[in-house]
Design a protein around this motif. Structure first.
Motif, PDB file in Angstrom:
ATOM      1  N   THR A 154       0.850  -1.182   0.000  1.00 49.73           N
ATOM      2  CA  THR A 154       0.000   0.000   0.000  1.00 49.73           C
ATOM      3  C   THR A 154       0.887   1.235   0.000  1.00 49.73           C
ATOM      4  O   THR A 154       1.852   1.304   0.756  1.00 49.73           O
ATOM      5  CB  THR A 154      -0.907   0.030   1.259  1.00 49.73           C
ATOM      6  N   ARG A 155       0.564   2.183  -0.886  1.00 45.04           N
ATOM      7  CA  ARG A 155       1.236   3.485  -0.865  1.00 45.04           C
ATOM      8  C   ARG A 155       0.170   4.548  -0.627  1.00 45.04           C
ATOM      9  O   ARG A 155      -0.831   4.597  -1.331  1.00 45.04           O
ATOM     10  CB  ARG A 155       1.942   3.789  -2.186  1.00 45.04           C
ATOM     11  N   ARG A 159       4.154   7.235   1.561  1.00 45.67           N
ATOM     12  CA  ARG A 159       4.665   6.202   2.470  1.00 45.67           C
ATOM     13  C   ARG A 159       4.163   4.851   1.981  1.00 45.67           C
ATOM     14  O   ARG A 159       3.029   4.735   1.517  1.00 45.67           O
ATOM     15  CB  ARG A 159       4.180   6.477   3.889  1.00 45.67           C
ATOM     16  N   ILE A 160       5.030   3.835   2.063  1.00 45.66           N
ATOM     17  CA  ILE A 160       4.600   2.497   1.671  1.00 45.66           C
ATOM     18  C   ILE A 160       4.553   1.584   2.893  1.00 45.66           C
ATOM     19  O   ILE A 160       5.336   1.721   3.829  1.00 45.66           O
ATOM     20  CB  ILE A 160       5.485   1.878   0.567  1.00 45.66           C
ATOM     21  N   TYR A 161       3.609   0.671   2.811  1.00 48.39           N
ATOM     22  CA  TYR A 161       3.408  -0.359   3.822  1.00 48.39           C
ATOM     23  C   TYR A 161       3.473  -1.681   3.078  1.00 48.39           C
ATOM     24  O   TYR A 161       2.686  -1.907   2.146  1.00 48.39           O
ATOM     25  CB  TYR A 161       2.046  -0.189   4.504  1.00 48.39           C
ATOM     26  N   GLU A 163       3.718  -5.920   3.440  1.00 48.69           N
ATOM     27  CA  GLU A 163       3.672  -7.164   4.197  1.00 48.69           C
ATOM     28  C   GLU A 163       4.066  -8.251   3.201  1.00 48.69           C
ATOM     29  O   GLU A 163       3.441  -8.397   2.156  1.00 48.69           O
ATOM     30  CB  GLU A 163       2.276  -7.403   4.771  1.00 48.69           C
ATOM     31  N   ALA A 168       6.163  -7.608   8.140  1.00 44.40           N
ATOM     32  CA  ALA A 168       5.659  -6.283   7.781  1.00 44.40           C
ATOM     33  C   ALA A 168       6.718  -5.210   7.981  1.00 44.40           C
ATOM     34  O   ALA A 168       7.568  -5.311   8.868  1.00 44.40           O
ATOM     35  CB  ALA A 168       4.421  -5.950   8.614  1.00 44.40           C
ATOM     36  N   GLY A 169       6.646  -4.197   7.142  1.00 42.19           N
ATOM     37  CA  GLY A 169       7.530  -3.047   7.267  1.00 42.19           C
ATOM     38  C   GLY A 169       6.894  -1.844   6.605  1.00 42.19           C
ATOM     39  O   GLY A 169       5.965  -1.980   5.809  1.00 42.19           O
ATOM     40  N   GLU A 170       7.407  -0.678   6.929  1.00 44.55           N
ATOM     41  CA  GLU A 170       6.912   0.544   6.309  1.00 44.55           C
ATOM     42  C   GLU A 170       8.057   1.526   6.147  1.00 44.55           C
ATOM     43  O   GLU A 170       9.042   1.478   6.882  1.00 44.55           O
ATOM     44  CB  GLU A 170       5.772   1.158   7.120  1.00 44.55           C
ATOM     45  N   SER A 171       7.909   2.393   5.150  1.00 47.89           N
ATOM     46  CA  SER A 171       8.971   3.343   4.859  1.00 47.89           C
ATOM     47  C   SER A 171       8.396   4.515   4.089  1.00 47.89           C
ATOM     48  O   SER A 171       7.492   4.354   3.258  1.00 47.89           O
ATOM     49  CB  SER A 171      10.059   2.687   4.008  1.00 47.89           C
ATOM     50  N   ASP A 172       8.956   5.695   4.329  1.00 39.97           N
ATOM     51  CA  ASP A 172       8.698   6.808   3.430  1.00 39.97           C
ATOM     52  C   ASP A 172       9.448   6.535   2.137  1.00 39.97           C
ATOM     53  O   ASP A 172      10.479   5.847   2.136  1.00 39.97           O
ATOM     54  CB  ASP A 172       9.205   8.120   4.030  1.00 39.97           C
TER      55      ASP A 172
END
Length: 179
Positions: A154-155, A159-161, A163, A168-172
């Motif tokens: 998901t963006r 920011r992206i999420y 899995e 799971a991870g997330e980042s700008d």
């Protein structure tokens, strides 16, 4: 596909709110023996984040005259040249001459990736965009790669999420010009 490559399958639920793109992608990705898991995951991320009609992978690290990911229009004309990793200025110059748009996705330090481009000729360098992620994001998720992979990407608001196989991870997404 290069001899000795390993095929990885990715089923990706893509929700790109920023661009209004929602789709389920079934990707077959050939991983060359010299290709690292973080590089391959960055290729997959680049494909997903650039996803539109006409997108495709090249032969990967074996392709010397094509980018990692490219987008062609219905006539076959090259619309977007998408590099992964740390391409040299000559590749970016060539890509910018051949395509309307050039983008780079890297899991490395963007300052170190861009440093060798200083003072080099890159056609329309100010329009070439370098996208990077937060340190450790790609590496953490690359450890979860298997031969068959399921992912949700998901963006939203830059920011992206992600899995991937239960991790799971997330980042700008950090973006800057190559020029």
């Amino acid at each position: 596909m290069a001899i000795g490559s390993t095929i990885h399958q990715f089923t990706v639920q893509l929700s790109d709110v920023d661009r209004g793109v929602y789709d389920e992608l079934a990707l077959r990705v050939a991983r060359h023996p010299s290709e690292t898991a973080p590089y391959m995951l960055t290729r997959v991320l680049a494909y997903c984040l650039e996803y539109e009609e006409g997108i495709g992978f090249s032969e990967g690290v074996a392709a010397t005259d094509e980018p990692a990911v490219m987008i062609r229009d219905l006539t076959g004309a090259l619309v977007a040249w998408v590099e992964v990793g740390a391409p040299d200025a000559a590749r970016l110059h060539t890509g910018s001459m051949k395509a309307e748009r050039v983008a780079i996705y890297t899991h490395r330090d963007p300052d170190k990736v861009a440093a060798p481009w200083a003072g080099k000729r890159i056609h329309r360098a100010e329009e070439v965009l370098l996208h990077s992620f937060e340190p450790g994001f790609v590496e953490k998720l690359a450890d979860a790669i298997e031969r068959r992979n399921t992912a949700t990407l998901t963006r939203t608001e830059g920011r992206i999420y992600l899995e991937l196989n239960g991790v799971a991870g997330e980042s700008d997404i950090h973006t800057r010009s190559a020029g």
